[in-house]
Design a protein around this motif. Sequence first.
Motif, mmCIF file in Angstrom:
data_model
loop_
_atom_site.group_PDB
_atom_site.id
_atom_site.type_symbol
_atom_site.label_atom_id
_atom_site.label_comp_id
_atom_site.label_asym_id
_atom_site.label_seq_id
_atom_site.Cartn_x
_atom_site.Cartn_y
_atom_site.Cartn_z
ATOM 1 N N GLY A 147 2.797 -4.150 -19.984
ATOM 2 C CA GLY A 147 3.709 -5.032 -19.273
ATOM 3 C C GLY A 147 3.259 -5.233 -17.840
ATOM 4 N N THR A 148 4.046 -5.993 -17.098
ATOM 5 C CA THR A 148 3.703 -6.328 -15.715
ATOM 6 C C THR A 148 3.524 -5.087 -14.850
ATOM 7 O OG1 THR A 148 4.889 -8.421 -15.899
ATOM 8 C CG2 THR A 148 4.471 -7.604 -13.678
ATOM 9 N N THR A 149 4.424 -4.123 -14.985
ATOM 10 C CA THR A 149 4.347 -2.906 -14.164
ATOM 11 C C THR A 149 3.032 -2.172 -14.399
ATOM 12 O OG1 THR A 149 6.761 -2.678 -14.167
ATOM 13 C CG2 THR A 149 5.478 -0.714 -13.645
ATOM 14 N N HIS A 150 2.622 -2.068 -15.640
ATOM 15 C CA HIS A 150 1.342 -1.436 -15.990
ATOM 16 C C HIS A 150 0.189 -2.168 -15.303
ATOM 17 C CE1 HIS A 150 -1.641 -0.336 -19.503
ATOM 18 N NE2 HIS A 150 -2.052 0.086 -18.334
ATOM 19 N N GLY A 151 0.201 -3.509 -15.369
ATOM 20 C CA GLY A 151 -0.870 -4.288 -14.766
ATOM 21 C C GLY A 151 -0.969 -4.087 -13.269
ATOM 22 N N ILE A 152 0.176 -4.056 -12.593
ATOM 23 C CA ILE A 152 0.178 -3.847 -11.139
ATOM 24 C C ILE A 152 -0.343 -2.463 -10.802
ATOM 25 C CG2 ILE A 152 1.666 -3.617 -9.101
ATOM 26 C CD1 ILE A 152 3.512 -5.741 -10.439
ATOM 27 N N ASN A 153 0.115 -1.455 -11.537
ATOM 28 C CA ASN A 153 -0.346 -0.089 -11.286
ATOM 29 C C ASN A 153 -1.843 0.055 -11.531
ATOM 30 O OD1 ASN A 153 1.808 2.238 -10.705
ATOM 31 N ND2 ASN A 153 2.814 0.606 -11.852
ATOM 32 N N LEU A 154 -2.351 -0.633 -12.543
ATOM 33 C CA LEU A 154 -3.785 -0.585 -12.831
ATOM 34 C C LEU A 154 -4.584 -1.090 -11.633
ATOM 35 C CD1 LEU A 154 -5.403 -1.864 -16.153
ATOM 36 C CD2 LEU A 154 -6.471 -2.255 -13.948
ATOM 37 N N VAL A 155 -4.181 -2.215 -11.082
ATOM 38 C CA VAL A 155 -4.911 -2.798 -9.953
ATOM 39 C C VAL A 155 -4.741 -1.954 -8.698
ATOM 40 C CG1 VAL A 155 -5.145 -4.818 -8.466
ATOM 41 C CG2 VAL A 155 -4.752 -5.118 -10.917
ATOM 42 N N ALA A 156 -3.508 -1.529 -8.428
ATOM 43 C CA ALA A 156 -3.260 -0.713 -7.238
ATOM 44 C C ALA A 156 -4.051 0.584 -7.288
ATOM 45 C CB ALA A 156 -1.770 -0.431 -7.093
ATOM 46 N N SER A 157 -4.092 1.210 -8.455
ATOM 47 C CA SER A 157 -4.853 2.448 -8.615
ATOM 48 C C SER A 157 -6.334 2.200 -8.358
ATOM 49 C CB SER A 157 -4.652 3.003 -10.022
ATOM 50 O OG SER A 157 -5.476 4.127 -10.252
ATOM 51 N N GLY A 158 -6.846 1.083 -8.852
ATOM 52 C CA GLY A 158 -8.256 0.764 -8.661
ATOM 53 C C GLY A 158 -8.625 0.564 -7.212
ATOM 54 N N PHE A 159 -7.708 0.003 -6.428
ATOM 55 C CA PHE A 159 -8.002 -0.250 -5.022
ATOM 56 C C PHE A 159 -8.022 1.029 -4.193
ATOM 57 C CE2 PHE A 159 -7.738 -4.758 -5.702
ATOM 58 C CZ PHE A 159 -8.484 -5.283 -4.646
ATOM 59 N N ALA A 160 -7.567 2.130 -4.763
ATOM 60 C CA ALA A 160 -7.638 3.405 -4.036
ATOM 61 C C ALA A 160 -9.080 3.764 -3.689
ATOM 62 C CB ALA A 160 -7.000 4.517 -4.857
ATOM 63 N N SER A 161 -10.033 3.302 -4.497
ATOM 64 C CA SER A 161 -11.447 3.598 -4.229
ATOM 65 C C SER A 161 -12.083 2.550 -3.319
ATOM 66 C CB SER A 161 -12.221 3.663 -5.552
ATOM 67 O OG SER A 161 -12.220 2.400 -6.195
ATOM 68 N N LEU A 162 -11.325 1.490 -2.992
ATOM 69 C CA LEU A 162 -11.886 0.404 -2.189
ATOM 70 C C LEU A 162 -11.311 0.329 -0.780
ATOM 71 C CD1 LEU A 162 -11.848 -2.453 -4.883
ATOM 72 C CD2 LEU A 162 -13.713 -0.887 -4.326
ATOM 73 N N LEU A 163 -10.185 1.000 -0.548
ATOM 74 C CA LEU A 163 -9.532 0.938 0.763
ATOM 75 C C LEU A 163 -9.867 2.156 1.617
ATOM 76 C CD1 LEU A 163 -5.951 -0.419 -0.035
ATOM 77 C CD2 LEU A 163 -8.027 -1.686 0.523
ATOM 78 N N GLU A 164 -9.806 1.952 2.911
ATOM 79 C CA GLU A 164 -10.028 3.031 3.874
ATOM 80 C C GLU A 164 -8.857 3.090 4.845
ATOM 81 O OE1 GLU A 164 -13.668 2.048 5.814
ATOM 82 O OE2 GLU A 164 -14.923 2.409 4.039
ATOM 83 N N GLU A 165 -8.755 4.185 5.544
ATOM 84 C CA GLU A 165 -7.707 4.323 6.556
ATOM 85 C C GLU A 165 -7.839 3.211 7.591
ATOM 86 O OE1 GLU A 165 -5.805 7.739 9.524
ATOM 87 O OE2 GLU A 165 -7.532 8.202 8.237
ATOM 88 N N GLY A 166 -6.715 2.573 7.887
ATOM 89 C CA GLY A 166 -6.721 1.471 8.849
ATOM 90 C C GLY A 166 -6.780 0.100 8.201
ATOM 91 N N ASP A 167 -7.159 0.036 6.913
ATOM 92 C CA ASP A 167 -7.077 -1.238 6.193
ATOM 93 C C ASP A 167 -5.616 -1.647 6.051
ATOM 94 O OD1 ASP A 167 -9.797 -1.518 5.866
ATOM 95 O OD2 ASP A 167 -9.838 -0.625 3.859
ATOM 96 N N GLU A 168 -5.388 -2.928 5.779
ATOM 97 C CA GLU A 168 -4.027 -3.435 5.679
ATOM 98 C C GLU A 168 -3.809 -4.154 4.354
ATOM 99 O OE1 GLU A 168 -3.545 -4.146 10.517
ATOM 100 O OE2 GLU A 168 -3.557 -5.876 9.153
ATOM 101 N N VAL A 169 -2.605 -4.000 3.804
ATOM 102 C CA VAL A 169 -2.191 -4.727 2.600
ATOM 103 C C VAL A 169 -0.868 -5.413 2.908
ATOM 104 C CG1 VAL A 169 -3.422 -3.174 1.058
ATOM 105 C CG2 VAL A 169 -1.030 -2.713 1.585
#
Length: 412
Positions: free
Chosen positions: A100-122
């Motif tokens: 469902g939608t919640t799963h899809g959002i969590n999948l993407v958000a989890s993936g961005f954990a390896s792409l973001l650094e401290e000080g980045d903005e969302v």
Amino acid sequence: MKVAAENLALNIENIRNDFPILKRKVNGYPLVYFDNAATSQTPQQVIDAIVDYYSNYNANIHRGVHTLSQEATDKYEAARKTVQTHFNAAKSHEIIFTSGTTHGINLVASGFASLLEEGDEVIVSALEHHSNIVPWQMLCEKTGALLKVIPMNNEGELVVDKFQQLLSNKTKVVFLNHVSNALGTINPIEKIITEAHKVGAAVLIDGAQAAPHIKADVQALDVDFYVASAHKMCGPTGVGVLYGKEEWLNKLPPYQGGGEMIATVSFEKTTYADLPHKFEAGTPNICGGIAFGVALDYMNAIGFDKIASYEEELLHYGTEKLLKIEGLKIYGTSTKKTAVISFNIEGIHPYDIGTIVDKLGIAVRTGHHCAQPIMDFYKIPGTVRASFLFYNTKEEIDLLVEAVKRAKSMLQ
């Protein structure tokens, strides 16, 4: 104009006959179902597809050499193609089946954990469902990224000028809904996607509330990720879709580990499967995916232009009739909205209204609708939400109006 109107007309009686549940009674009254923003009802064609799967070819998919497995695999992958066509994705492997939608959002958000650094903005919008807030807050806690919010106005619209002020070269992801589940507001996602891309940010659109009413073209939108749920589109619960541009899906690491998402496994090292299987660990909701494809075929056979035209009629009719009730206030008054009316009556708690109209066979949703920041903005505990779909009628709206009047007379 007359010809166009006739072309857009729906045979509501025939459509309603496709939905068995609409024939039942609740508390002795014919069911009036106005909780479509939470879950739509399911036509017989989709129910038949579910029964057919479990009756005739129930088997696990992919890699099986026996006939049932091959039949199930073919139907499941055909459903993926149906979803691809519906959303106009460039490639079928850009379609990831989810729960469902919640799963899809969590999948993407989890993936961005390896792409973001401290000080980045969302950046998120003030109109979001909790499922498009909490995963990103969790991401910020993990990475040290900063969460910024696009504000809303009293009409329930986003203040786009403020969004442009929030954007910077530090912005890495922008995420917002296509349509507000609590208010029905249609957000200007085309402009937001364009502006976000100017600073190199990725954009995720939560299409859960839009998908039943608006046929999103992900290539025309140039969106990076788009998520939706089958159960709001006449399909079953427990299945949804994540569309992602191939380049972005390749950048993200797998969300879950297990069978199906691997190429090779040894105790020394595992290599991952190509898209879409990289993100589809374990046995999927095979029947759900197949039924989702049937639901999309059903809605497309009716026609999304016809659906939109008819639901706009229902929205205007319901708005006009409800506003005649003294003390009733509608929240979300944008000129661009889907068929959702969120309202309160002065001095009466929404839960009490919902309870009374249910006794008369009418299903509405009451509460904060998993959008508590919106309720906080209006300084209210929640609303009564009546949400319409193409199988609803003006006669049903008349019943709702009379039920709300009755509730008001009992509670004041």
